[in-house]
Write an enzyme that holds these catalytic residues in place. Structure first.
Site, PDB file in Angstrom:
ATOM      1  N   HIS A 174       0.840   1.504 -13.142  1.00  0.00           N
ATOM      2  CA  HIS A 174       1.258   0.490 -13.658  1.00  0.00           C
ATOM      3  C   HIS A 174       2.912   0.756 -13.578  1.00  0.00           C
ATOM      4  O   HIS A 174       3.254   1.736 -14.231  1.00  0.00           O
ATOM      5  CB  HIS A 174       0.754  -0.153 -15.109  1.00  0.00           C
ATOM      6  CG  HIS A 174       1.697  -1.328 -15.588  1.00  0.00           C
ATOM      7  ND1 HIS A 174       1.174  -2.600 -14.826  1.00  0.00           N
ATOM      8  CD2 HIS A 174       2.695  -1.370 -16.493  1.00  0.00           C
ATOM      9  CE1 HIS A 174       1.995  -3.596 -15.720  1.00  0.00           C
ATOM     10  NE2 HIS A 174       2.760  -2.966 -16.502  1.00  0.00           N
TER      11      HIS A 174
ATOM     12  N   ASN B 139      -5.883   3.043 -12.851  1.00  0.00           N
ATOM     13  CA  ASN B 139      -4.812   1.871 -12.335  1.00  0.00           C
ATOM     14  C   ASN B 139      -3.236   2.562 -12.576  1.00  0.00           C
ATOM     15  O   ASN B 139      -2.941   3.507 -13.329  1.00  0.00           O
ATOM     16  CB  ASN B 139      -4.892   0.713 -13.343  1.00  0.00           C
ATOM     17  CG  ASN B 139      -3.705  -0.170 -12.835  1.00  0.00           C
ATOM     18  OD1 ASN B 139      -3.837  -0.566 -11.777  1.00  0.00           O
ATOM     19  ND2 ASN B 139      -3.138  -0.968 -13.695  1.00  0.00           N
TER      20      ASN B 139
ATOM     21  N   ARG C 255     -17.076 -15.099 -11.099  1.00  0.00           N
ATOM     22  CA  ARG C 255     -16.060 -14.006 -10.965  1.00  0.00           C
ATOM     23  C   ARG C 255     -16.935 -12.687 -11.001  1.00  0.00           C
ATOM     24  O   ARG C 255     -16.280 -11.774 -10.098  1.00  0.00           O
ATOM     25  CB  ARG C 255     -15.242 -14.145 -12.364  1.00  0.00           C
ATOM     26  CG  ARG C 255     -14.168 -13.179 -12.370  1.00  0.00           C
ATOM     27  CD  ARG C 255     -13.494 -13.151 -13.623  1.00  0.00           C
ATOM     28  NE  ARG C 255     -12.331 -12.366 -13.649  1.00  0.00           N
ATOM     29  CZ  ARG C 255     -11.277 -12.792 -13.545  1.00  0.00           C
ATOM     30  NH1 ARG C 255     -11.224 -14.001 -13.416  1.00  0.00           N
ATOM     31  NH2 ARG C 255     -10.235 -11.795 -13.446  1.00  0.00           N
TER      32      ARG C 255
ATOM     33  N   MET D  62      -4.234  -6.560  -7.029  1.00  0.00           N
ATOM     34  CA  MET D  62      -3.662  -7.909  -8.177  1.00  0.00           C
ATOM     35  C   MET D  62      -5.028  -8.765  -8.557  1.00  0.00           C
ATOM     36  O   MET D  62      -4.678  -9.887  -8.814  1.00  0.00           O
ATOM     37  CB  MET D  62      -2.672  -8.629  -7.281  1.00  0.00           C
ATOM     38  CG  MET D  62      -1.583  -7.814  -6.959  1.00  0.00           C
ATOM     39  SD  MET D  62      -0.630  -6.935  -8.396  1.00  0.00           S
ATOM     40  CE  MET D  62       0.173  -8.174  -9.000  1.00  0.00           C
TER      41      MET D  62
ATOM     42  N   ASN E 159       1.514   3.249  -2.486  1.00  0.00           N
ATOM     43  CA  ASN E 159       0.950   4.202  -3.286  1.00  0.00           C
ATOM     44  C   ASN E 159      -0.483   4.743  -2.741  1.00  0.00           C
ATOM     45  O   ASN E 159      -0.836   5.793  -2.978  1.00  0.00           O
ATOM     46  CB  ASN E 159       0.503   3.406  -4.791  1.00  0.00           C
ATOM     47  CG  ASN E 159       1.716   3.377  -5.862  1.00  0.00           C
ATOM     48  OD1 ASN E 159       2.190   4.620  -6.104  1.00  0.00           O
ATOM     49  ND2 ASN E 159       2.364   2.239  -6.128  1.00  0.00           N
TER      50      ASN E 159
ATOM     51  N   GLY F 162       0.678  -1.149  -0.121  1.00  0.00           N
ATOM     52  CA  GLY F 162      -0.242  -0.074  -0.043  1.00  0.00           C
ATOM     53  C   GLY F 162       0.707   1.117   0.167  1.00  0.00           C
ATOM     54  O   GLY F 162       0.216   2.321   0.558  1.00  0.00           O
TER      55      GLY F 162
END
Ligand code: GRF
Length: 201
Positions: free
Chosen positions: A110, A108, A66, A91, A15, A13
């Site tokens: 990356h 997001n 899902r 993730m 970020n 965590g």
């Protein structure tokens, strides 16, 4: 735009912490309404609670399908009136129920210059490939993995003696600047999506 953030994490965590710190230091005009982790003992949950932010564990296992998990995430975020969702090391792949609930309102982060090195272990991919420059990308989330319109990118040099770990550490420092910056841009709302591009107005 509604400035209430929902932050999704799976791990340490840092970020999330960068967002918490940016808000505290008034570099980011927002509040964090909720932090969700799919991992029960994620450090991100502790960081949130230490900052007085509601933090919940929502296990991704045990759902009939899902999509049911994504629906539950959307329900929890909507219940706290979240306007922008920030994936900060979450993730799990995000599915249609969550993307449709927050159109162009999921970010997001990356650790590469997309479209190079999508997916897991981007820093190791960069070292193995031998690129001289990598970096960080903050992008809007679409159904394509690591493929949505880009809001902010920052370059990070790759050194000859870098390992995946040393490069990851250098990129992480840039992540902590880029994420709050991108969130602020999106919340300020002076942008539109034109094809693949985020265009500032
Ligand atoms: C970061 O490198 C981020 O770019 C990637 O996962 C990592 C999360 O780190 N998506 P942290 O949990 O924010 O420290």
């Amino acid at each position: 735009m509604n400035r209430r953030l929902g932050v999704l994490v799976s791990g340490r965590g840092s970020n999330l912490q960068a967002l918490i710190d940016a808000i505290a230091e008034r570099r980011l005009d927002a509040s964090i309404a909720l932090v969700i982790s799919n991992v029960e003992h994620a450090g991100g949950l502790d960081r949130a609670r230490a900052a007085g932010i509601e933090a919940v564990h929502v296990d991704h296992r045990g759902w009939p399908a899902r999509d049911d998990y994504d629906r539950e995430l959307a329900r929890q975020l909507k219940a706290r009136d979240v306007g922008l969702v920030c994936l900060a090391g979450f993730m799990r792949r995000i599915g249609p129920p969550l993307i449709d609930a927050f159109p162009h309102a999921i970010l997001n982060i990356h650790p590469s210059l997309l479209p190079a090195f999508p997916g897991v272990d981007a820093q190791r991919q960069a070292v193995r490939y031998g690129v001289k420059i990598s970096g960080v990308t903050v992008h809007l989330v679409t159904p394509e993995l690591d493929g949505g319109p880009i809001v902010v990118q920052r370059a990070v040099p790759v050194r000859d003696d870098d390992t995946a770990e040393t490069l990851a550490a250098r990129i992480l420092s840039e992540e902590h600047r880029a994420f709050p910056e991108a969130v602020q841009i999106v919340l300020d709302g002076r942008w539109k999506v034109d094809g693949r591009r985020v265009v500032r107005l």
